[in-house]
Enzyme design. Sequence first.
Site, PDB file in Angstrom:
ATOM      1  N   GLU A 158      36.055  11.938  50.603  1.00  0.00           N
ATOM      2  CA  GLU A 158      37.219  11.056  50.430  1.00  0.00           C
ATOM      3  C   GLU A 158      38.512  11.854  50.293  1.00  0.00           C
ATOM      4  OE1 GLU A 158      36.988   8.482  46.996  1.00  0.00           O
ATOM      5  OE2 GLU A 158      38.328   7.030  47.941  1.00  0.00           O
ATOM      6  N   THR A 209      43.105  11.140  40.555  1.00  0.00           N
ATOM      7  CA  THR A 209      44.529  11.437  40.316  1.00  0.00           C
ATOM      8  C   THR A 209      44.814  12.923  40.569  1.00  0.00           C
ATOM      9  OG1 THR A 209      44.203  12.001  37.986  1.00  0.00           O
ATOM     10  CG2 THR A 209      44.586   9.671  38.493  1.00  0.00           C
ATOM     11  N   GLY A 248      32.511   0.896  45.410  1.00  0.00           N
ATOM     12  CA  GLY A 248      32.488   0.370  44.047  1.00  0.00           C
ATOM     13  C   GLY A 248      32.219   1.472  43.034  1.00  0.00           C
ATOM     14  N   TYR A 249      33.254   2.211  42.697  1.00  0.00           N
ATOM     15  CA  TYR A 249      33.108   3.280  41.703  1.00  0.00           C
ATOM     16  C   TYR A 249      33.800   2.892  40.387  1.00  0.00           C
ATOM     17  CZ  TYR A 249      31.367   6.851  45.015  1.00  0.00           C
ATOM     18  OH  TYR A 249      30.618   7.574  45.896  1.00  0.00           O
ATOM     19  N   SER A 250      35.128   2.651  40.460  1.00  0.00           N
ATOM     20  CA  SER A 250      35.917   2.468  39.238  1.00  0.00           C
ATOM     21  C   SER A 250      35.544   1.189  38.498  1.00  0.00           C
ATOM     22  CB  SER A 250      37.406   2.407  39.578  1.00  0.00           C
ATOM     23  OG  SER A 250      37.778   3.511  40.347  1.00  0.00           O
ATOM     24  N   GLU A 301      45.992  14.983  38.497  1.00  0.00           N
ATOM     25  CA  GLU A 301      45.508  15.798  37.369  1.00  0.00           C
ATOM     26  C   GLU A 301      44.027  16.143  37.566  1.00  0.00           C
ATOM     27  OE1 GLU A 301      47.243  12.933  36.964  1.00  0.00           O
ATOM     28  OE2 GLU A 301      49.128  13.793  36.262  1.00  0.00           O
ATOM     29  N   SER A 346      38.901  -1.454  47.023  1.00  0.00           N
ATOM     30  CA  SER A 346      39.742  -1.685  48.212  1.00  0.00           C
ATOM     31  C   SER A 346      38.929  -2.382  49.303  1.00  0.00           C
ATOM     32  CB  SER A 346      40.268  -0.364  48.765  1.00  0.00           C
ATOM     33  OG  SER A 346      40.963   0.340  47.789  1.00  0.00           O
TER      34      SER A 346
HETATM   35  C1  LIG Z   1      45.411   2.447  46.171  1.00  0.00           C
HETATM   36  C2  LIG Z   1      44.170   2.618  45.343  1.00  0.00           C
HETATM   37  C3  LIG Z   1      42.958   2.322  45.909  1.00  0.00           C
HETATM   38  C4  LIG Z   1      41.794   2.469  45.155  1.00  0.00           C
HETATM   39  N1  LIG Z   1      40.598   2.125  45.740  1.00  0.00           N
HETATM   40  C5  LIG Z   1      39.470   2.218  45.017  1.00  0.00           C
HETATM   41  C6  LIG Z   1      38.224   1.802  45.589  1.00  0.00           C
HETATM   42  O1  LIG Z   1      38.148   1.363  46.733  1.00  0.00           O
HETATM   43  N2  LIG Z   1      37.114   1.886  44.839  1.00  0.00           N
HETATM   44  C7  LIG Z   1      37.139   2.379  43.566  1.00  0.00           C
HETATM   45  O2  LIG Z   1      36.071   2.463  42.952  1.00  0.00           O
HETATM   46  N3  LIG Z   1      38.301   2.775  42.985  1.00  0.00           N
HETATM   47  C8  LIG Z   1      39.461   2.693  43.676  1.00  0.00           C
HETATM   48  N4  LIG Z   1      40.667   3.066  43.111  1.00  0.00           N
HETATM   49  C9  LIG Z   1      40.679   3.473  41.697  1.00  0.00           C
HETATM   50  C10 LIG Z   1      40.947   4.942  41.476  1.00  0.00           C
HETATM   51  O3  LIG Z   1      39.812   5.713  41.834  1.00  0.00           O
HETATM   52  C11 LIG Z   1      41.306   5.132  39.998  1.00  0.00           C
HETATM   53  O4  LIG Z   1      42.518   4.418  39.763  1.00  0.00           O
HETATM   54  C12 LIG Z   1      41.512   6.576  39.636  1.00  0.00           C
HETATM   55  O5  LIG Z   1      40.292   7.281  39.681  1.00  0.00           O
HETATM   56  C13 LIG Z   1      42.137   6.743  38.238  1.00  0.00           C
HETATM   57  O6  LIG Z   1      41.454   6.006  37.287  1.00  0.00           O
HETATM   58  P1  LIG Z   1      42.223   5.021  36.280  1.00  0.00           P
HETATM   59  O7  LIG Z   1      43.128   4.165  37.098  1.00  0.00           O
HETATM   60  O8  LIG Z   1      41.224   4.359  35.433  1.00  0.00           O
HETATM   61  O9  LIG Z   1      43.152   5.980  35.420  1.00  0.00           O
HETATM   62  P2  LIG Z   1      42.719   6.801  34.111  1.00  0.00           P
HETATM   63  O10 LIG Z   1      41.449   7.510  34.380  1.00  0.00           O
HETATM   64  O11 LIG Z   1      42.772   5.885  32.951  1.00  0.00           O
HETATM   65  O12 LIG Z   1      43.869   7.869  34.024  1.00  0.00           O
HETATM   66  C14 LIG Z   1      45.130   7.603  33.373  1.00  0.00           C
HETATM   67  C15 LIG Z   1      45.946   8.892  33.378  1.00  0.00           C
HETATM   68  O13 LIG Z   1      45.269   9.907  32.579  1.00  0.00           O
HETATM   69  C16 LIG Z   1      45.101  11.089  33.338  1.00  0.00           C
HETATM   70  N5  LIG Z   1      43.816  11.728  33.005  1.00  0.00           N
HETATM   71  C17 LIG Z   1      42.617  11.120  32.821  1.00  0.00           C
HETATM   72  N6  LIG Z   1      41.660  12.028  32.564  1.00  0.00           N
HETATM   73  C18 LIG Z   1      42.257  13.250  32.603  1.00  0.00           C
HETATM   74  C19 LIG Z   1      41.795  14.590  32.426  1.00  0.00           C
HETATM   75  N7  LIG Z   1      40.502  14.856  32.170  1.00  0.00           N
HETATM   76  N8  LIG Z   1      42.689  15.600  32.544  1.00  0.00           N
HETATM   77  C20 LIG Z   1      44.004  15.353  32.797  1.00  0.00           C
HETATM   78  N9  LIG Z   1      44.498  14.100  32.969  1.00  0.00           N
HETATM   79  C21 LIG Z   1      43.646  13.066  32.876  1.00  0.00           C
HETATM   80  C22 LIG Z   1      45.053  10.625  34.796  1.00  0.00           C
HETATM   81  O14 LIG Z   1      45.416  11.674  35.690  1.00  0.00           O
HETATM   82  C23 LIG Z   1      46.098   9.495  34.784  1.00  0.00           C
HETATM   83  O15 LIG Z   1      47.390  10.023  34.910  1.00  0.00           O
HETATM   84  C24 LIG Z   1      41.846   2.943  43.824  1.00  0.00           C
HETATM   85  C25 LIG Z   1      43.083   3.252  43.257  1.00  0.00           C
HETATM   86  C26 LIG Z   1      44.239   3.084  43.994  1.00  0.00           C
HETATM   87  C27 LIG Z   1      45.543   3.416  43.357  1.00  0.00           C
END
Ligand SMILES: Cc1cc2nc3c(=O)[nH]c(=O)nc-3n(C[C@H](O)[C@H](O)[C@H](O)COP(=O)(O)OP(=O)(O)OC[C@H]3O[C@@H](n4cnc5c(N)ncnc54)[C@H](O)[C@@H]3O)c2cc1C
Length: 387
Positions: free
Chosen positions: A238, A369, A121-123, A371, A155
């Site tokens: 991870e 991501t 539970g991070y995001s 990035e 997840s």
């Molecule tokens: C299949 C899958 C499983 C997942 N499982 C889990 C889970 O079990 N538990 C959990 O907690 N989370 C989970 N996640 C969430 C995942 O950790 C987040 O989706 C990820 O960290 C990106 O955050 P966001 O979706 O809010 O995108 P955002 O942070 O909103 O990013 C949007 C875009 O902006 C870019 N961006 C943002 N900040 C910067 C920066 N400083 N420099 C350059 N570019 C930047 C990003 O690269 C991306 O392209 C999962 C995601 C997926 C796809």
Amino acid sequence: MDFGWSKDEGSFRQRVRDFLDEHWTNADDTSTEGQQRGRNFEKVLADNGWLTMAWPEQYGGQGASHVEQMIYKEEAALHAAPTGGGGVSLVGPTLQIHGTEEQKKEHLPKIANAEVLWCQGYSEPGSGSDLASLQIRAVRDGDDFIINGQKIWTSGAQRADWIHVLKRTEPDAPKHRGISYFMVRMDTPGITVQPIEQMHGARGFNETFFEDARVPARNIIGEENRGWYVATTTLDFERSGVQRAAGVQRSFARLLGFANEPDSAGRGQRVADGALNRHTLSETAIEIEVGRYLGYRVAWMQSRGLVPNYESSMSKAYNSELSQRNARRGISLLGLHGTLRPQSDHSVMDGQYCQLYMSTVSATIAAGTSEIQRNVIATRGLGLPRG
Ligand SMILES: Cc1cc2nc3c(=O)[nH]c(=O)nc-3n(C[C@H](O)[C@H](O)[C@H](O)COP(=O)(O)OP(=O)(O)OC[C@H]3O[C@@H](n4cnc5c(N)ncnc54)[C@H](O)[C@@H]3O)c2cc1C
């Protein structure tokens, strides 16, 4: 330089391979029943001591080397066999570094025996890449904390017994310093889970809501308000691992098998025909080798007691992008039939590359991501100033 395996490592790999070939027959079944069979098989793997073989014996491991553990994980990924999930790969290793003796004794043997499932539970809806901006609150009440707020993309939360979760415990501190890292039972009153459907039909992740959920203060990993620094350890675990490269290797081997096996419609042969197609396949073969060695480097560092950091990000960024390139190339080599889903009578390779094309989209987002991985490499690896 010889990158080969020692005789013992080679025979260990063969032993794992033979075992999985004989006992694991459920690869690629993502149905609910298939997932349950995967859970049951984890118990078999635990009984053989393979899930956590590099852990200390007193916590349910075998004190084996990290290299053996890596060989096991690579073979498991090549067979699409289960590997124990977040308990084995995230919580267990983190507890071994930051947990109290009491926490290790309580949780590690249960993870090693495949008795419990964990989710992460991070995001949150407003905090993904900028994870330290998370808002969910945990407020002290005697020996407990009361939690209110929401997590997202959790997840496996619908099946998990426990969640390892970051909460804000000191709202007035700078954002990285007011976070604590909790372990919470998923059957705690006040927790509800809402599945999210993905574009390829799976329901892998969820929204997780906390409403006055009570958790004992002794379930904090590390120090109160210092959870951010524990979480970065978990993130490094991870992002490491050879499974990503091995996953690509597995699907690529099937594509090659298809190309080498003439079918009545000559579709496989068309994949192998022509210099351009052959070069495309060769390119993927080279990249898989590169991806594997980036993964091996991380395991090698761990085996020497070093803590991989930007090296994990290199492996994660490269291999997750490779998984997408492999899917794109495969679908383009297979032609229009390759875009059809498994249910179609006209699909090729049972629609595997169509599924792969859709499922790998998330590879460069999950676990940070591409990035963000490049930001880590730029600052911690190359020593560049923060942008
Ligand atoms: C299949 C899958 C499983 C997942 N499982 C889990 C889970 O079990 N538990 C959990 O907690 N989370 C989970 N996640 C969430 C995942 O950790 C987040 O989706 C990820 O960290 C990106 O955050 P966001 O979706 O809010 O995108 P955002 O942070 O909103 O990013 C949007 C875009 O902006 C870019 N961006 C943002 N900040 C910067 C920066 N400083 N420099 C350059 N570019 C930047 C990003 O690269 C991306 O392209 C999962 C995601 C997926 C796809």
